[in-house]
Design a protein around this motif. Structure first.
Motif, mmCIF file in Angstrom:
data_model
loop_
_atom_site.group_PDB
_atom_site.id
_atom_site.type_symbol
_atom_site.label_atom_id
_atom_site.label_comp_id
_atom_site.label_asym_id
_atom_site.label_seq_id
_atom_site.Cartn_x
_atom_site.Cartn_y
_atom_site.Cartn_z
ATOM 1 N N ALA A 130 0.833 -1.215 0.000
ATOM 2 C CA ALA A 130 0.000 0.000 0.000
ATOM 3 C C ALA A 130 0.866 1.263 0.000
ATOM 4 O O ALA A 130 1.935 1.304 0.626
ATOM 5 N N PRO A 131 0.402 2.316 -0.679
ATOM 6 C CA PRO A 131 1.116 3.606 -0.677
ATOM 7 C C PRO A 131 0.785 4.397 0.586
ATOM 8 O O PRO A 131 -0.168 5.175 0.614
ATOM 9 N N LEU A 132 1.555 4.198 1.624
ATOM 10 C CA LEU A 132 1.278 4.827 2.913
ATOM 11 C C LEU A 132 2.028 6.150 3.037
ATOM 12 O O LEU A 132 3.224 6.213 2.792
ATOM 13 N N ASP A 133 1.302 7.197 3.454
ATOM 14 C CA ASP A 133 1.905 8.511 3.632
ATOM 15 C C ASP A 133 2.050 8.896 5.103
ATOM 16 O O ASP A 133 2.902 9.719 5.447
ATOM 17 N N SER A 134 1.222 8.338 5.960
ATOM 18 C CA SER A 134 1.225 8.755 7.364
ATOM 19 C C SER A 134 2.380 8.116 8.125
ATOM 20 O O SER A 134 2.779 6.978 7.862
ATOM 21 N N ARG A 135 2.893 8.862 9.071
ATOM 22 C CA ARG A 135 3.949 8.331 9.930
ATOM 23 C C ARG A 135 3.442 7.137 10.731
ATOM 24 O O ARG A 135 4.161 6.157 10.942
ATOM 25 N N GLY A 136 2.190 7.214 11.166
ATOM 26 C CA GLY A 136 1.632 6.149 11.971
ATOM 27 C C GLY A 136 1.561 4.830 11.239
ATOM 28 O O GLY A 136 1.985 3.790 11.762
ATOM 29 N N PHE A 137 1.031 4.835 10.022
ATOM 30 C CA PHE A 137 0.895 3.592 9.280
ATOM 31 C C PHE A 137 2.253 3.073 8.799
ATOM 32 O O PHE A 137 2.466 1.858 8.718
ATOM 33 N N ARG A 138 3.173 3.966 8.489
ATOM 34 C CA ARG A 138 4.505 3.493 8.094
ATOM 35 C C ARG A 138 5.209 2.808 9.272
ATOM 36 O O ARG A 138 5.865 1.778 9.107
#
Length: 510
Positions: A130-138
């Motif tokens: 997935a293309p994750l942008d958030s610090r939390g999900f990364r």
């Protein structure tokens, strides 16, 4: 990157499980919003999360990042699938605790751990795609990937596979004679049911109606089934001893961080699923610019979330409104005809600031909102006979309590204060309250029937609920920034009923 949770970007001393429902919830109808949002999610105990507002701009922005990632279909689908598997896991664990027989409890437990491993493994795989942008999900992706690559997890998955394969390979024979049941090892005995089926297959002329009765599949076993299973375990001691050892060693099989994520992510899913119906109807939502300083605030095309939830099923229009405050403006004074939308407007302003403090997208096309220390509300109450006070005295006591607790960083929403008294008294009391609010410098909304209060000070801004100029009996529910003189509405009513000076004179001269 260390994963500190999906709600906070760093370790925090805030205990999100302790807060009680804020006093403003009922007046702002946020209790109605929350009840609809958490319906079906009772197992997660989400209400304390909604009672904990933020004042830290950085944490709000962290939550905005998380919510934006969840708006991506692939991310949302992965998280929903993970949550559903975790729910099935808990159902299996709950069922295992209800069962009476040891080997059956252990098999349900094994299946629960298997579902958990499948859920975590699938989440790790899908998050890497997935293309994750958030610090939390990364950070979550890194944690889940490290966990699934760890020796602990790979050994757990391997043990589950070995046990399931071993249990699937168990064969035995049941001998029935009268009331006696005997269990023995399977020794390549012929399967007579298969032979009978093959023998009569040549006589089959098509699909026949199935007259067999389908018995319900109960989770629990009866005493005969339990005794058979006990005997089978004695015939195959190795695999059942291995199962017993597995259940003993894996009591704490779940990774605590992943378990916490499973609960906390529902805080986002509940709200995003709740607002889907509004977005589908064309109502806008935005991620507001937030500030910890009570300076300039505004909102465009905003609306009351609880009211919209009632109007959409009725296919009624949802009216959006704007507001703005610039220094030195601090107080929106709302006037206009009864039933014209003043209370809804005031409630909307309170809702926006509360929802902004949770890190949610808010109803509106664009907004800049303040993160208050507290949100206070003063709405009309029914007279309480137990306190031996009249309406006016009770209002004064409640307002005194609010003003005693409020600070320059608070938001106060006051609706139809002093409506039970005379116009003169309402003017005197309202002036005193507004002057105190001006001294505090807190952001406020003051709904009143006293027009003079709207121009009390440079800190006050006049907002008026409007009517249709062609038909003054028809409310538009639009609240606009304009001077409050009450004359336009009165003139429109007089015109409609032929009571203007010109109309009366023409009728009298006849």
């Amino acid at each position: 990157m260390r994963f500190n949770g999906i709600l906070f970007d760093r370790p925090t001393s805030i205990d999100v499980d302790k807060p009680e429902e804020p006093a403003c919830f009922g007046d702002l109808h946020l209790d109605q919003v929350l009840a609809t949002m958490v319906a079906g999610r009772e197992e997660y105990d989400l209400k304390p999360f909604f009672y904990t507002r933020l004042r830290d701009v950085a944490v709000v922005r962290y939550r905005h990042e998380i919510a934006r990632d969840l708006e991506q279909p692939e991310v949302l689908g992965s998280v929903r699938a993970f949550a559903e598997k975790m729910r099935r896991m808990r159902e299996h664990l709950a069922q295992a605790n209800k069962l009476r027989y040891r080997q059956q409890k252990q098999r349900w437990f094994l299946d629960a751990v298997d579902i958990y491993c499948d859920a975590v493994g699938a989440l790790a795989h899908e998050l890497t795609q997935a293309p994750l942008d958030s610090r939390g999900f990364r950070a979550l992706r890194q944690h889940v990937t490290d966990y699934t690559d760890s020796e602990r997890f790979t050994l757990l998955v391997g043990k589950i596979g070995s046990l399931k394969e071993g249990l699937a390979g168990v064969r035995y024979c049941v001998h029935l004679r009268g009331n006696r049941v005997k269990v023995s090892k399977y020794d390549d005995e012929a399967d007579y049911s298969a032979e009978v089926t093959d023998t009569f297959a040549k006589f089959q002329q098509g699909a026949a109606k199935d007259y067999r009765v389908k018995l319900p599949l109960w989770a629990d076993m009866n005493h005969v089934e339990a005794q058979i299973l006990h005997l089978v375990a004695q015939l195959h001691p190795d695999i059942f001893l291995a199962l017993d050892d597995f259940c003993t060693r894996q009591v704490d099989f779940m990774d605590s961080t992943i378990g916490t994520f499973d609960r906390e992510v529902q805080f986002y899913l509940a709200y995003l699923e709740y607002i889907e119906r509004f977005q589908a109807a064309g109502l806008p939502f935005c991620y507001p610019e937030v500030t910890a300083q009570s300076g300039e605030v505004y909102a465009e095309d905003a609306f009351d979330l609880a009211l919209a939830n009632k109007l959409l099923p009725e296919r009624s229009a949802v009216v959006a409104n704007d507001f703005s405050l610039e220094d030195p403006e601090r107080i929106l004074v709302v006037t206009g005809p009864n039933q014209g939308g003043k209370t809804t407007f005031a409630r909307m302003v309170g809702q926006l600031h509360y929802l902004a403090g949770l890190g949610y997208p808010v109803p509106g096309r664009r907004a800049r909102l303040f993160l208050p220390d507290k949100v206070f509300t003063h709405f009309e109450r029914e007279e309480d006979l137990t306190n031996l006070r009249g309406n006016l005295e009770d209002e004064l006591v409640r307002i005194h309590d609010i003003l005693g607790q409020a600070t320059a960083s608070s938001v106060i929403v006051m609706n139809e204060s002093f409506a039970s008294t005379t116009l003169r008294d309402a003017l005197v009391l309202g002036t005193a309250v507004l002057q105190r609010l001006i001294q505090l410098g807190c952001l406020s909304v003051y709904v009143t029937f006293v027009d003079e209060l709207a121009s009390l000070d440079d800190a006050t801004v006049s907002m008026v609920s409007m009517v249709d100029p062609e038909n003054p009996a028809l409310w538009t529910y639009k609240v606009i920034r304009t001077p409050a003189d009450g004359l336009a509405y009165a003139a429109a009513i007089a015109e409609k009923y032929g009571l203007t000076y010109r109309s009366l004179r023409r009728r009298i001269t006849r």
